[in-house]
Design a protein around this motif. Structure first.
Motif, mmCIF file in Angstrom:
data_model
loop_
_atom_site.group_PDB
_atom_site.id
_atom_site.type_symbol
_atom_site.label_atom_id
_atom_site.label_comp_id
_atom_site.label_asym_id
_atom_site.label_seq_id
_atom_site.Cartn_x
_atom_site.Cartn_y
_atom_site.Cartn_z
ATOM 1 N N PRO A 130 -90.915 20.145 -48.391
ATOM 2 C CA PRO A 130 -89.475 20.398 -48.483
ATOM 3 C C PRO A 130 -89.041 20.576 -49.925
ATOM 4 N N GLY A 131 -88.260 21.614 -50.189
ATOM 5 C CA GLY A 131 -87.778 21.879 -51.541
ATOM 6 C C GLY A 131 -86.602 20.999 -51.897
ATOM 7 N N ARG A 132 -86.310 20.972 -53.183
ATOM 8 C CA ARG A 132 -85.267 20.069 -53.681
ATOM 9 C C ARG A 132 -83.900 20.399 -53.103
ATOM 10 N N PHE A 133 -83.569 21.678 -53.047
ATOM 11 C CA PHE A 133 -82.238 22.071 -52.567
ATOM 12 C C PHE A 133 -82.333 22.896 -51.285
ATOM 13 N N ASP A 134 -83.340 22.625 -50.448
ATOM 14 C CA ASP A 134 -83.544 23.401 -49.222
ATOM 15 C C ASP A 134 -82.515 23.103 -48.133
ATOM 16 N N ASP A 135 -81.941 21.913 -48.136
ATOM 17 C CA ASP A 135 -81.005 21.523 -47.083
ATOM 18 C C ASP A 135 -79.659 22.201 -47.336
ATOM 19 N N ALA A 136 -79.375 23.241 -46.518
ATOM 20 C CA ALA A 136 -78.184 24.057 -46.760
ATOM 21 C C ALA A 136 -76.890 23.262 -46.618
ATOM 22 N N GLY A 137 -76.874 22.231 -45.799
ATOM 23 C CA GLY A 137 -75.645 21.484 -45.575
ATOM 24 C C GLY A 137 -75.507 20.237 -46.424
ATOM 25 N N ALA A 138 -76.450 20.005 -47.328
ATOM 26 C CA ALA A 138 -76.433 18.769 -48.120
ATOM 27 C C ALA A 138 -75.298 18.776 -49.136
ATOM 28 N N GLN A 139 -74.811 17.596 -49.459
ATOM 29 C CA GLN A 139 -73.799 17.432 -50.498
ATOM 30 C C GLN A 139 -74.402 16.618 -51.641
ATOM 31 N N TYR A 140 -73.940 16.917 -52.852
ATOM 32 C CA TYR A 140 -74.498 16.307 -54.050
ATOM 33 C C TYR A 140 -73.372 15.818 -54.955
ATOM 34 N N VAL A 141 -73.732 14.939 -55.872
ATOM 35 C CA VAL A 141 -72.823 14.507 -56.930
ATOM 36 C C VAL A 141 -73.604 14.527 -58.240
ATOM 37 N N VAL A 142 -72.864 14.569 -59.341
ATOM 38 C CA VAL A 142 -73.448 14.486 -60.672
ATOM 39 C C VAL A 142 -72.960 13.210 -61.337
ATOM 40 N N ARG A 143 -73.897 12.471 -61.906
ATOM 41 C CA ARG A 143 -73.551 11.311 -62.740
ATOM 42 C C ARG A 143 -74.247 11.480 -64.077
ATOM 43 N N ALA A 144 -73.560 11.106 -65.143
ATOM 44 C CA ALA A 144 -74.124 11.225 -66.489
ATOM 45 C C ALA A 144 -74.254 9.834 -67.105
ATOM 46 N N PHE A 145 -75.095 9.741 -68.137
ATOM 47 C CA PHE A 145 -75.310 8.447 -68.796
ATOM 48 C C PHE A 145 -75.641 8.662 -70.265
ATOM 49 N N VAL A 146 -75.437 7.611 -71.041
ATOM 50 C CA VAL A 146 -75.943 7.549 -72.407
ATOM 51 C C VAL A 146 -76.737 6.254 -72.545
ATOM 52 N N ARG A 147 -77.834 6.322 -73.279
ATOM 53 C CA ARG A 147 -78.605 5.120 -73.599
ATOM 54 C C ARG A 147 -78.250 4.719 -75.027
ATOM 55 N N LEU A 148 -77.720 3.528 -75.172
ATOM 56 C CA LEU A 148 -77.311 3.040 -76.485
ATOM 57 C C LEU A 148 -78.466 2.323 -77.160
ATOM 58 N N LYS A 149 -78.587 2.493 -78.439
ATOM 59 C CA LYS A 149 -79.629 1.830 -79.201
ATOM 60 C C LYS A 149 -79.364 0.322 -79.266
ATOM 61 N N PRO A 150 -80.388 -0.466 -79.523
ATOM 62 C CA PRO A 150 -80.164 -1.906 -79.718
ATOM 63 C C PRO A 150 -79.236 -2.135 -80.908
#
Length: 547
Positions: free
Chosen positions: A397-417
């Motif tokens: 199965p491909g990553r975006f093969d499901d024609a009816g699937a719904q997705y969201v985007v989340r972003a992040f930053v990694r902070l240094k110590p």
């Protein structure tokens, strides 16, 4: 020495660029301009530019008002834009020097409005596909397995070693979620905008395929006793009685042609009696077509006779337990039978594969009605064979093969110590769920233009030199060189003929002209059925260019 309060690290906030759009989720843009990244970075530096930027916010919707993103083939690209600032009085922008890395993830949501998210995962060199984010510790955990492992260190070497060994024994410990890198805008852009801005491309297409087996009936609605599965089967495979056509006759490969091709000419090798029963309007035509459907279901859908798996063998055992009565011949008093597995295997070879060299069996009288338990066992064997067949034909199965699937985007930053505290990850909120438009859907971008040659131009024909070649096998050349009427009726070419291959060269522009003319003709014909010309074909005049 104890740290003072001012030495403690403060919180960091992420969200859409302030002054452009509200909210704690990344801003999703839809761009069709060529150098859209530079254009976005330029627009975010001024008030007027930020207004233009907001006008390119992804806004296409489905009929159910779900946000819709497009694929690059539709000449649209999507960019996630994020601002990072310090969550302290005055909310100053975050110093990029404090950020180790930044990225975004695209997650699949199982149901609209549900908090259940799945990430695209890999582990130990294998692409695992979509898995619940709970497998990596939750939606806000670090997507990188090595960083998750090191975040739990105690500082005591022996204890850390034992904890690491225990963690590595768990299957999900080394799961890594796919991350798209986000880039900080150049210093002059951040200074002019008064913001620390990050941006990253949102993938809407992927060639990656998971190594896990696909799930055939994920919703559990197509089981062996479901109405959909039972109605899909021809009567015999449901366990119901079914009469066979031309019972007592020896199977003939020409029966398939006579029963399925709308010809008015009796095929060669078919008796007048059989033709009268199988031609359009004949009394045995529909039952022969039903019988051929039985053969094709067993051969193609369930792989009943070519497979060597346990499921295929179990199906053959069920068929072998069914006795098909044969027609009594003159002088016979003892009923004869043949087991269904033997007969149907031979029938597939004769009528479906059209193998003229195999033995031709006798057509039985009927398929008997099966007792309830036997019919259920047959349907179960068919269901298991179909599940296996699905896995064979849908290995990855491909990553975006499901024609009816719904997705969201989340972003992040990694902070240094900092301030003696370990590195940490800060997440944005999720965008609203969106779907990915299928490749064939129009996105509103201008169509790709292809110039056709002017067929009235002087010397055009002489200029259309062959520039593409086809290697044509002898059998195909014989087919194309035969009677076009026979070709339209599906008749085989006569024996003999050309025995050498050919190389045929054509002019690609000429092929394009022919294809365009044929397309225009068929669009007009099919418009009588679909009434689609107003939607799929737009022709406008344009002035002739000067010499």
């Amino acid at each position: 020495m104890a740290r003072t309060l001012t030495q403690l690290p403060h919180d960091v906030a992420l969200g859409a660029p302030r002054g452009v759009a509200p909210g704690g989720a990344p801003l999703l843009l839809q761009r069709s301009d060529g150098d859209f990244i530079d254009a976005v970075l330029d627009e975010i530096t001024s008030t007027e530019g930020r207004a233009r930027l907001l006008a390119t916010r992804a806004a296409a919707r489905t009929q159910r008002q779900v946000l819709k993103l497009f694929q690059p083939i539709q000449r649209q690209h999507h960019l996630a834009v994020l601002e990072a600032w310090c969550d302290t009085p005055g909310t100053p922008r975050l110093d990029p020097a404090r950020v180790e890395s930044a990225g975004l993830v695209v997650r699949r949501v199982r149901r609209a409005g549900s908090a259940t998210e799945e990430g695209w995962m890999r582990s130990r060199g294998r692409l695992r596909g979509w898995l619940p984010v709970q497998r990596i510790g939750g939606a806000s955990n670090d997507p990188a397995s090595q960083l998750r492992l090191h975040s739990g260190r105690t500082g005591v070497a022996d204890i850390d070693h034992e904890l690491m060994q225990l963690a590595l024994q768990r299957e999900d410990t080394l799961l890594d979620e796919h991350v798209v890198p986000m880039f900080v805008a150049p210093p002059d852009v951040c200074k002019a905008a008064g913001k620390t801005v990050y941006y990253g491309l949102v993938p809407t297409v992927s060639g990656e395929q998971a190594e896990t087996a696909p799930v055939f009936d994920e919703a559990n609605t197509f089981g062996p006793e479901s109405a959909d599965f039972r109605h899909h089967l021809v009567q015999a495979l449901r366990g119901e009685a079914m009469d066979f056509p031309l019972d007592g006759e020896t199977l003939n490969p020409v029966w398939t042609e006579a029963a399925e091709i709308a010809t008015t000419v009796r095929p060669n090798g078919l008796s007048t009696e059989h033709w009268n029963r199988l031609h359009p309007g004949g009394g045995s035509r529909s039952s022969m077509q039903r019988f051929l459907r039985l053969l094709r279901q067993l051969d193609s859908e369930f792989n009943a006779f070519a497979g060597n798996s346990a499921a295929a063998q179990a199906l053959r055992q069920q068929l072998a337990a069914i006795a098909l009565p044969l027609k009594l011949r003159e002088g016979e008093t003892v009923a004869r039978t043949v087991n269904a597995e033997t007969f149907l295997r031979q029938a597939v070879q004769v009528l479906v594969q059209r193998d003229e060299q195999v033995a031709r069996p006798e057509m039985p009288v009927r398929w008997p009605a099966l007792p309830g338990h036997q019919a259920s066992a047959l349907r179960l064997a068919l269901s298991r064979a179909l599940t296996e067949r699905f896995a064979q034909l849908n290995l990855a199965p491909g990553r975006f093969d499901d024609a009816g699937a719904q997705y969201v985007v989340r972003a992040f930053v990694r902070l240094k110590p900092e301030c003696g505290c370990p590195a940490r990850i800060v997440w944005s909120e999720a965008t609203e769920p969106f779907v990915i438009a299928p490749w064939f859907e129009g996105s509103g971008a201008p169509p790709v233009r292809i110039d056709l040659p002017d067929i009235t131009a002087p010397g055009l024909l002489a200029s259309l030199k062959p520039n593409v070649s086809f290697a044509v096998p002898a059998a195909l050349q014989n087919l194309l060189g035969g009677n076009p009427k026979d070709l339209m009726e599906g008749k085989k070419p006569p024996e003999g003929g050309i025995t050498i291959g050919w190389i045929c060269s054509f002019s690609l522009p000429a092929i394009t002209i022919c294809a365009f003319i044929v397309l225009s003709i068929f669009l007009g014909l099919l418009n009588l059925i679909f009434s689609w010309l107003a939607f799929i074909k737009i022709c406008i005049p344009y002035p002739k260019k000067g010499d």
